[in-house]
Design a protein around this motif. Structure first.
Motif, PDB file in Angstrom:
ATOM      1  N   ARG A   1      -3.306   1.739   4.633  1.00 16.31           N
ATOM      2  CA  ARG A   1      -3.822   2.414   5.895  1.00 16.31           C
ATOM      3  C   ARG A   1      -4.722   3.539   5.375  1.00 16.31           C
ATOM      4  N   VAL A   2      -5.521   4.022   6.215  1.00 11.97           N
ATOM      5  CA  VAL A   2      -6.424   5.158   5.836  1.00 11.97           C
ATOM      6  C   VAL A   2      -5.814   6.137   6.834  1.00 11.97           C
ATOM      7  N   PHE A   3      -5.466   7.263   6.357  1.00  6.43           N
ATOM      8  CA  PHE A   3      -4.860   8.394   7.051  1.00  6.43           C
ATOM      9  C   PHE A   3      -5.508   9.661   6.786  1.00  6.43           C
ATOM     10  N   GLY A   4      -6.525   9.817   7.769  1.00  6.09           N
ATOM     11  CA  GLY A   4      -7.189  11.233   7.614  1.00  6.09           C
ATOM     12  C   GLY A   4      -8.265  10.921   6.516  1.00  6.09           C
ATOM     13  N   ARG A   5      -8.297  11.443   5.589  1.00  8.21           N
ATOM     14  CA  ARG A   5      -9.600  11.142   4.325  1.00  8.21           C
ATOM     15  C   ARG A   5      -8.529  10.825   3.095  1.00  8.21           C
ATOM     16  N   GLU A   6      -7.396  10.049   3.375  1.00  9.82           N
ATOM     17  CA  GLU A   6      -6.432   9.540   2.424  1.00  9.82           C
ATOM     18  C   GLU A   6      -6.437   8.189   2.576  1.00  9.82           C
ATOM     19  N   ALA A   7      -6.470   7.272   1.479  1.00  7.32           N
ATOM     20  CA  ALA A   7      -6.121   5.861   1.468  1.00  7.32           C
ATOM     21  C   ALA A   7      -4.637   5.872   0.786  1.00  7.32           C
ATOM     22  N   GLN A   8      -3.750   4.887   1.753  1.00  8.75           N
ATOM     23  CA  GLN A   8      -2.430   5.208   1.512  1.00  8.75           C
ATOM     24  C   GLN A   8      -1.774   3.803   1.480  1.00  8.75           C
ATOM     25  N   ILE A   9      -0.765   3.645   0.770  1.00  8.86           N
ATOM     26  CA  ILE A   9      -0.132   2.303   0.490  1.00  8.86           C
ATOM     27  C   ILE A   9       1.353   2.460   0.532  1.00  8.86           C
ATOM     28  N   ALA A  10       2.074   1.472   1.077  1.00  6.77           N
ATOM     29  CA  ALA A  10       3.634   1.397   1.357  1.00  6.77           C
ATOM     30  C   ALA A  10       3.893  -0.007   0.978  1.00  6.77           C
ATOM     31  N   PRO A  11       5.306  -0.243   0.366  1.00  5.85           N
ATOM     32  CA  PRO A  11       5.730  -1.516   0.341  1.00  5.85           C
ATOM     33  C   PRO A  11       6.032  -1.948   1.611  1.00  5.85           C
ATOM     34  N   ILE A  12       5.835  -3.377   1.731  1.00  9.68           N
ATOM     35  CA  ILE A  12       6.333  -4.033   2.941  1.00  9.68           C
ATOM     36  C   ILE A  12       7.821  -4.337   2.970  1.00  9.68           C
ATOM     37  N   THR A  13       8.515  -3.690   3.967  1.00  6.90           N
ATOM     38  CA  THR A  13       9.907  -3.845   4.161  1.00  6.90           C
ATOM     39  C   THR A  13      10.338  -4.208   5.428  1.00  6.90           C
TER      40      THR A  13
ATOM     41  N   THR B   1      -0.131   8.555  -1.175  1.00  7.39           N
ATOM     42  CA  THR B   1      -1.672   8.674  -1.493  1.00  7.39           C
ATOM     43  C   THR B   1      -2.221   7.843  -2.608  1.00  7.39           C
ATOM     44  N   MET B   2      -3.037   6.986  -2.275  1.00  6.50           N
ATOM     45  CA  MET B   2      -3.416   6.412  -3.320  1.00  6.50           C
ATOM     46  C   MET B   2      -4.921   6.607  -3.945  1.00  6.50           C
ATOM     47  N   GLY B   3      -5.531   7.184  -2.822  1.00 12.59           N
ATOM     48  CA  GLY B   3      -7.066   7.596  -2.891  1.00 12.59           C
ATOM     49  C   GLY B   3      -7.484   8.659  -2.044  1.00 12.59           C
ATOM     50  N   TYR B   4      -8.771   9.182  -2.223  1.00 12.09           N
ATOM     51  CA  TYR B   4      -9.352  10.040  -1.299  1.00 12.09           C
ATOM     52  C   TYR B   4     -10.671   9.729  -1.033  1.00 12.09           C
ATOM     53  N   PHE B   5     -11.310   9.766   0.179  1.00 14.03           N
ATOM     54  CA  PHE B   5     -12.503   9.681   0.616  1.00 14.03           C
ATOM     55  C   PHE B   5     -13.117  10.820   0.614  1.00 14.03           C
TER      56      PHE B   5
ATOM     57  N   PHE C   1     -11.586   0.313   5.314  1.00 11.17           N
ATOM     58  CA  PHE C   1     -11.968   0.166   3.742  1.00 11.17           C
ATOM     59  C   PHE C   1     -10.890  -1.069   3.337  1.00 11.17           C
ATOM     60  N   PHE C   2      -9.662  -1.267   3.813  1.00 10.60           N
ATOM     61  CA  PHE C   2      -8.917  -2.293   3.411  1.00 10.60           C
ATOM     62  C   PHE C   2      -8.676  -3.741   4.090  1.00 10.60           C
ATOM     63  N   ALA C   3      -9.767  -3.717   4.826  1.00 13.63           N
ATOM     64  CA  ALA C   3      -9.891  -4.810   5.677  1.00 13.63           C
ATOM     65  C   ALA C   3     -10.167  -6.172   5.051  1.00 13.63           C
ATOM     66  N   ASP C   4     -10.919  -6.105   3.957  1.00 11.64           N
ATOM     67  CA  ASP C   4     -11.315  -7.326   3.089  1.00 11.64           C
ATOM     68  C   ASP C   4     -10.495  -7.714   1.937  1.00 11.64           C
ATOM     69  N   ILE C   5      -9.258  -6.824   1.770  1.00  9.50           N
ATOM     70  CA  ILE C   5      -8.836  -7.018   0.366  1.00  9.50           C
ATOM     71  C   ILE C   5      -7.158  -6.868   0.426  1.00  9.50           C
ATOM     72  N   ASP C   6      -6.582  -6.641   1.730  1.00  8.98           N
ATOM     73  CA  ASP C   6      -5.300  -6.268   1.841  1.00  8.98           C
ATOM     74  C   ASP C   6      -4.418  -7.536   1.461  1.00  8.98           C
ATOM     75  N   GLU C   7      -5.134  -8.791   1.944  1.00 11.14           N
ATOM     76  CA  GLU C   7      -4.254 -10.085   1.816  1.00 11.14           C
ATOM     77  C   GLU C   7      -4.068 -10.395   0.076  1.00 11.14           C
ATOM     78  N   GLU C   8      -4.922  -9.613  -0.850  1.00  8.44           N
ATOM     79  CA  GLU C   8      -4.669  -9.758  -2.071  1.00  8.44           C
ATOM     80  C   GLU C   8      -3.223  -9.434  -2.504  1.00  8.44           C
ATOM     81  N   PHE C   9      -2.649  -8.389  -1.622  1.00 13.06           N
ATOM     82  CA  PHE C   9      -1.504  -7.661  -2.049  1.00 13.06           C
ATOM     83  C   PHE C   9      -0.323  -7.723  -1.036  1.00 13.06           C
ATOM     84  N   PRO C  10      -0.022  -9.225  -0.965  1.00 13.41           N
ATOM     85  CA  PRO C  10       1.188  -9.231   0.313  1.00 13.41           C
ATOM     86  C   PRO C  10       2.515  -8.649   0.134  1.00 13.41           C
TER      87      PRO C  10
END
Length: 205
Positions: free
Chosen positions: A83-95, A106-110, A69-78
Motif C-alpha cells: 500500500r501507499v501510505f502518505g509518502r511511504e511505500a509499505q509492505i505487509a505479509p498476507i495473513t 515502510t519499504m520506500g519513500y516518494f 505504484f504497486f498496481a502492476d507488480i503486486d502479483e509477483e509477490f503473492p
C-alpha cells in the motif's frame, strides 16, 4: 485471495550492474520494463535484507500517480500486500488476521526533487537505492530545475551521508540525449559499444 500473475516486459539490469557503478543511467525504448524492473528489484531487496528505497521524481505533480505504484507488480509477490501510505511505500505479509491488526513496514519513500532541500534533516539510513524515474524531460513538458545537477547531488549526499551505501538508477525513455546530467558529466553515445563509463567508474550509462 490468490493474486493473478500477469506477464510484464522486464528490462534486464544484469549488464549495467556488472560494471558496479554508483550512478547508473538507463535510457531505452518506451515500455520495455525499466521502471517495472527496478520496482521488482527494490521490493526483493527489502524482503530479503530490509533495505529501503526512494522513488524520486522532479515535481510534486509527477508523484500524483503514486497511489498506483504497486498496481502492476503486486502479483509477483503473492505472500505480501502493498500500500501507499502518505509518502511511504509499505509492505505487509498476507495473513488471516484482520487488516487493522496487520503490521505494515515502510519499504520506500516518494520524494520530489523540488522539495529535496527540505529533506536535509531527514534520516534515510536504511535507503540503499534511489530510482530517479523519467529524469529526461520529454519535449513539450516541464523544464529542468535551475542548477538541477547540484540540487540532485545535494540530495544524494543527504541520503547517503558519505557512507557509500546508496546506488542511483536514472531511468528515461530515449527521447533525447540533451539533458543537464549528460552535459555535466560529458556523457555521449558511445559508437564502440552500448555502455559509457565516467568519473573512474562512479557513473555508468
Amino acid at each position: 485471495m490468490t493474486k493473478k500473475k500477469i506477464e510484464h516486459p522486464y528490462y534486464s539490469f544484469d549488464k549495467i550492474n556488472s560494471y558496479n557503478g554508483v550512478w547508473n543511467f538507463c535510457v531505452g525504448g518506451r515500455g520495455i520494463g525499466k521502471t517495472w524492473g527496478r520496482k521488482h528489484a527494490v521490493i526483493r531487496k527489502f524482503i530479503r535484507k530490509g533495505e529501503q528505497f526512494i522513488y524520486l521524481r522532479r515535481f510534486q505533480t509527477d508523484l500524483s500517480a503514486k497511489d498506483t505504484f504497486f498496481a502492476d507488480i503486486d502479483e509477483e509477490f503473492p505472500e505480501h500486500d502493498f500500500r501507499v501510505f502518505g509518502r511511504e511505500a509499505q509492505i505487509a505479509p498476507i495473513t488471516t488476521r484482520e487488516d487493522k491488526k496487520r503490521v505494515w513496514q515502510t519499504m520506500g519513500y516518494f520524494v520530489c526533487l523540488t522539495a529535496a532541500q527540505s529533506k536535509k534533516g531527514v534520516s534515510y539510513h536504511r535507503v540503499t537505492e534511489i530510482i530517479f524515474d523519467e529524469f529526461i524531460i520529454e519535449k513539450g513538458f516541464n523544464q529542468y530545475l535551475p542548477a538541477e545537477t547540484t540540487t540532485f547531488l545535494n540530495f544524494y549526499v543527504t541520503v547517503d551521508r558519505f557512507k557509500d551505501k546508496t546506488k542511483v538508477f536514472f531511468l528515461a525513455n530515449s527521447v533525447s540525449i540533451t539533458n543537464p546530467y549528460f552535459r555535466k558529466y560529458n556523457i555521449k553515445p558511445d559508437e564502440d559499444g552500448e555502455f559509457v563509463v565516467k568519473e573512474d567508474g562512479f557513473i555508468v550509462a
